[in-house]
Design a protein around this motif. Structure first.
Motif, PDB file in Angstrom:
ATOM      1  N   LEU A 194       0.835  -1.206   0.000  1.00 17.10           N
ATOM      2  CA  LEU A 194       0.000   0.000   0.000  1.00 17.10           C
ATOM      3  C   LEU A 194       0.872   1.260   0.000  1.00 17.10           C
ATOM      4  CD1 LEU A 194      -2.858  -0.813   2.553  1.00 17.10           C
ATOM      5  CD2 LEU A 194      -3.092  -0.435   0.093  1.00 17.10           C
ATOM      6  N   ARG A 195       1.948   1.205   0.779  1.00 16.31           N
ATOM      7  CA  ARG A 195       2.844   2.361   0.842  1.00 16.31           C
ATOM      8  C   ARG A 195       3.461   2.636  -0.536  1.00 16.31           C
ATOM      9  NH1 ARG A 195       4.498   4.058   5.595  1.00 16.31           N
ATOM     10  NH2 ARG A 195       4.393   1.957   6.514  1.00 16.31           N
ATOM     11  N   ALA A 196       3.818   1.577  -1.251  1.00 20.47           N
ATOM     12  CA  ALA A 196       4.397   1.742  -2.583  1.00 20.47           C
ATOM     13  C   ALA A 196       3.383   2.368  -3.538  1.00 20.47           C
ATOM     14  CB  ALA A 196       4.870   0.391  -3.115  1.00 20.47           C
ATOM     15  N   LEU A 197       2.138   1.907  -3.494  1.00 14.79           N
ATOM     16  CA  LEU A 197       1.103   2.458  -4.364  1.00 14.79           C
ATOM     17  C   LEU A 197       0.851   3.932  -4.049  1.00 14.79           C
ATOM     18  CD1 LEU A 197      -1.029   1.903  -6.578  1.00 14.79           C
ATOM     19  CD2 LEU A 197      -2.648   1.395  -4.724  1.00 14.79           C
ATOM     20  N   CYS A 198       0.763   4.268  -2.767  1.00 14.27           N
ATOM     21  CA  CYS A 198       0.534   5.658  -2.369  1.00 14.27           C
ATOM     22  C   CYS A 198       1.699   6.548  -2.803  1.00 14.27           C
ATOM     23  CB  CYS A 198       0.318   5.754  -0.861  1.00 14.27           C
ATOM     24  SG  CYS A 198      -1.248   5.037  -0.297  1.00 14.27           S
ATOM     25  N   ALA A 199       2.914   6.011  -2.752  1.00 10.57           N
ATOM     26  CA  ALA A 199       4.081   6.787  -3.167  1.00 10.57           C
ATOM     27  C   ALA A 199       4.049   7.054  -4.670  1.00 10.57           C
ATOM     28  CB  ALA A 199       5.354   6.052  -2.786  1.00 10.57           C
ATOM     29  N   ALA A 236       1.338   7.330  -6.442  1.00  9.83           N
ATOM     30  CA  ALA A 236       0.307   8.359  -6.612  1.00  9.83           C
ATOM     31  C   ALA A 236       0.828   9.731  -6.214  1.00  9.83           C
ATOM     32  CB  ALA A 236      -0.924   7.996  -5.782  1.00  9.83           C
ATOM     33  N   GLU A 237       1.630   9.780  -5.159  1.00  8.96           N
ATOM     34  CA  GLU A 237       2.140  11.057  -4.640  1.00  8.96           C
ATOM     35  C   GLU A 237       3.198  11.664  -5.558  1.00  8.96           C
ATOM     36  OE1 GLU A 237       2.495  14.212  -1.987  1.00  8.96           O
ATOM     37  OE2 GLU A 237       1.156  12.498  -1.684  1.00  8.96           O
ATOM     38  N   TYR A 238       4.103  10.829  -6.064  1.00  4.80           N
ATOM     39  CA  TYR A 238       5.258  11.343  -6.791  1.00  4.80           C
ATOM     40  C   TYR A 238       5.142  11.205  -8.303  1.00  4.80           C
ATOM     41  CZ  TYR A 238       7.327  11.634  -2.194  1.00  4.80           C
ATOM     42  OH  TYR A 238       7.575  11.964  -0.889  1.00  4.80           O
ATOM     43  N   GLY A 239       4.127  10.496  -8.783  1.00  3.40           N
ATOM     44  CA  GLY A 239       3.833  10.503 -10.200  1.00  3.40           C
ATOM     45  C   GLY A 239       4.491   9.453 -11.059  1.00  3.40           C
ATOM     46  N   SER A 240       5.419   8.671 -10.499  1.00  2.00           N
ATOM     47  CA  SER A 240       6.069   7.626 -11.292  1.00  2.00           C
ATOM     48  C   SER A 240       6.681   6.589 -10.364  1.00  2.00           C
ATOM     49  CB  SER A 240       7.158   8.215 -12.196  1.00  2.00           C
ATOM     50  OG  SER A 240       8.282   8.601 -11.424  1.00  2.00           O
ATOM     51  N   VAL A 241       6.956   5.423 -10.920  1.00  2.00           N
ATOM     52  CA  VAL A 241       7.593   4.355 -10.145  1.00  2.00           C
ATOM     53  C   VAL A 241       9.000   4.765  -9.741  1.00  2.00           C
ATOM     54  CG1 VAL A 241       8.468   1.985 -10.270  1.00  2.00           C
ATOM     55  CG2 VAL A 241       6.187   2.521 -11.162  1.00  2.00           C
ATOM     56  N   ILE A 242       9.720   5.427 -10.646  1.00  2.00           N
ATOM     57  CA  ILE A 242      11.102   5.822 -10.354  1.00  2.00           C
ATOM     58  C   ILE A 242      11.145   6.835  -9.205  1.00  2.00           C
ATOM     59  CG2 ILE A 242      13.118   7.034 -11.274  1.00  2.00           C
ATOM     60  CD1 ILE A 242      12.468   5.804 -14.001  1.00  2.00           C
ATOM     61  N   VAL A 266       9.884  -1.603  -6.284  1.00  2.99           N
ATOM     62  CA  VAL A 266       8.548  -0.999  -6.210  1.00  2.99           C
ATOM     63  C   VAL A 266       7.600  -1.718  -7.167  1.00  2.99           C
ATOM     64  CG1 VAL A 266       7.216   1.110  -6.662  1.00  2.99           C
ATOM     65  CG2 VAL A 266       9.402   1.249  -5.457  1.00  2.99           C
ATOM     66  N   SER A 267       8.070  -2.008  -8.365  1.00  4.38           N
ATOM     67  CA  SER A 267       7.220  -2.701  -9.339  1.00  4.38           C
ATOM     68  C   SER A 267       6.779  -4.067  -8.816  1.00  4.38           C
ATOM     69  CB  SER A 267       7.962  -2.860 -10.668  1.00  4.38           C
ATOM     70  OG  SER A 267       8.235  -1.604 -11.245  1.00  4.38           O
ATOM     71  N   GLN A 268       7.680  -4.778  -8.142  1.00  5.47           N
ATOM     72  CA  GLN A 268       7.323  -6.081  -7.565  1.00  5.47           C
ATOM     73  C   GLN A 268       6.258  -5.928  -6.487  1.00  5.47           C
ATOM     74  OE1 GLN A 268      10.938  -7.982  -6.251  1.00  5.47           O
ATOM     75  NE2 GLN A 268      11.913  -7.786  -8.265  1.00  5.47           N
ATOM     76  N   GLN A 269       6.388  -4.884  -5.655  1.00 10.43           N
ATOM     77  CA  GLN A 269       5.385  -4.642  -4.621  1.00 10.43           C
ATOM     78  C   GLN A 269       4.019  -4.380  -5.258  1.00 10.43           C
ATOM     79  OE1 GLN A 269       5.768  -5.096  -1.504  1.00 10.43           O
ATOM     80  NE2 GLN A 269       7.624  -4.183  -0.661  1.00 10.43           N
ATOM     81  N   LEU A 270       4.010  -3.590  -6.334  1.00 16.90           N
ATOM     82  CA  LEU A 270       2.750  -3.257  -6.995  1.00 16.90           C
ATOM     83  C   LEU A 270       2.138  -4.479  -7.674  1.00 16.90           C
ATOM     84  CD1 LEU A 270       3.783   0.173  -8.564  1.00 16.90           C
ATOM     85  CD2 LEU A 270       2.357  -0.200  -6.546  1.00 16.90           C
ATOM     86  N   ALA A 271       2.981  -5.315  -8.262  1.00 15.08           N
ATOM     87  CA  ALA A 271       2.480  -6.533  -8.911  1.00 15.08           C
ATOM     88  C   ALA A 271       1.834  -7.458  -7.887  1.00 15.08           C
ATOM     89  CB  ALA A 271       3.617  -7.240  -9.641  1.00 15.08           C
ATOM     90  N   LYS A 272       2.453  -7.590  -6.718  1.00 13.00           N
ATOM     91  CA  LYS A 272       1.880  -8.421  -5.658  1.00 13.00           C
ATOM     92  C   LYS A 272       0.566  -7.831  -5.151  1.00 13.00           C
ATOM     93  CE  LYS A 272       6.329 -10.240  -4.061  1.00 13.00           C
ATOM     94  NZ  LYS A 272       7.334 -10.246  -2.958  1.00 13.00           N
TER      95      LYS A 272
END
Length: 314
Positions: A7-12, A14-20, A33-39
């Motif tokens: 959840l923290r990765a997804l919110c980040a 949304a907050e910062y605009g990109s995975v990087i 981060v991409s692995q966290q989002l995939a899970k």
């Protein structure tokens, strides 16, 4: 069950605009981060992000989960803070952000006082403009921020931020010593309609405040010298080139050729210590106490300096 770090990765994102950018904030690699989002997508059973040009954007499910996720993360942060507050010992890390004048004049003494009382506290400091410090507070990048709010241009605080008023500052006008009004006990700004001004760069908060303040007094300011430092502005005044509005908190020294004159009506600003509403660890409260104590001591010395400068101009 949804994972908190996912959840923290997804919110980040949304907050910062990109995975990087989210990875940089979370101190992870983009692939992490991409692995966290995939899970997380696998857990909820629906896509949360979709391609958007060269980056990604949230799906409807992603936006919903971000709203809920932010609330969940805030509750967890508050729970951690409440548990920490049960321990009366003041220790741990305190990350402070402050606008430049306070960073230079008051903050070192406040930190020294805090460390003398609580040796186990580790303090780090970043100096920045108020407009940049508030987002850092809401994103939990810093624990405590010292910001300013001019009474004629009040600061708008985010909903999840609370503040403690720790000081009231005043801005005086700096004039060349040979100016006809330099020897006055106080001066009204509309009497300076013909003066050019030195101040911060266009688009910065102090520049905007100066322009708005002068316009309210019937003066359309000519800002001829945009220099991002009060000491440099005073040098332009000393050479007879401009006037400048200088907060007393920023007036460490006055060069020869400059007279500091109080303004009527007074130009006041509040200095605030702000924190997230859910951040009330003992170390943060101790930091606010130290700031309040040192600012209180600074009030008396500032008044002495201002009175001396007004009576005995350089």
């Amino acid at each position: 069950m949804l994972g908190v770090e996912r959840l923290r990765a997804l919110c980040a994102v949304a907050e910062y605009g990109s995975v990087i950018a989210a990875a940089r904030h979370l101190h992870l690699t983009p692939s992490g981060v991409s692995q966290q989002l995939a899970k997380l997508e696998k857990e909820v059973g629906t896509p949360l992000l979709e391609p958007y040009g060269r980056t990604v954007r949230l799906t409807a499910a992603g936006r919903l989960l971000v709203r809920r996720g932010r609330a969940i993360l805030a509750l967890l942060a508050r729970a951690e803070s409440e548990v920490s507050s049960l321990d009366s010992d003041v220790n741990g890390e305190l990350r402070i952000g402050s606008f430049s004048s306070a960073s230079r004049v008051v903050l070192p003494r406040a930190i020294a006082q805090l460390r003398a009382l609580h040796p186990a506290v580790e303090v780090s400091v970043v100096a920045d403009e108020t407009d940049s410090l508030l987002p850092s507070i809401t994103r939990s990048e810093i624990d405590l921020a010292v910001v300013d709010s001019w009474l004629t241009m009040p600061l708008r605080l985010p909903e999840n931020v609370v503040h403690t008023r720790i000081h009231e500052d005043v801005a005086d006008v700096a004039l060349p010593s040979d100016h006809p009004l330099a020897g006055m006990e106080r001066v009204e700004l509309d009497a300076l309609a013909e003066m050019p001004w030195a101040t911060w760069r266009r688009g910065e908060a102090f520049h905007t405040w100066l322009v708005q303040t002068l316009r309210r007094r019937g003066v359309e300011p000519v800002v001829r010298y945009e220099v991002p430092e009060f000491a440099a502005q005073l040098e332009f005044v000393a050479h007879g080139l401009a006037a400048a509005l200088i907060p007393r908190l920023a007036k460490v020294w006055v060069p020869n050729g400059v007279s500091i004159v109080p303004v009527y009506p007074a130009l006041r600003r509040e200095i605030l210590a702000v924190r997230r509403r859910d951040a009330d660890r003992p170390v943060i409260k101790a930091g606010i106490d130290a700031l309040s104590s040192v600012f209180s001591a600074h009030v008396n010395s500032s008044h002495i300096i201002a009175d001396t400068a007004a009576r005995f101009p350089s």
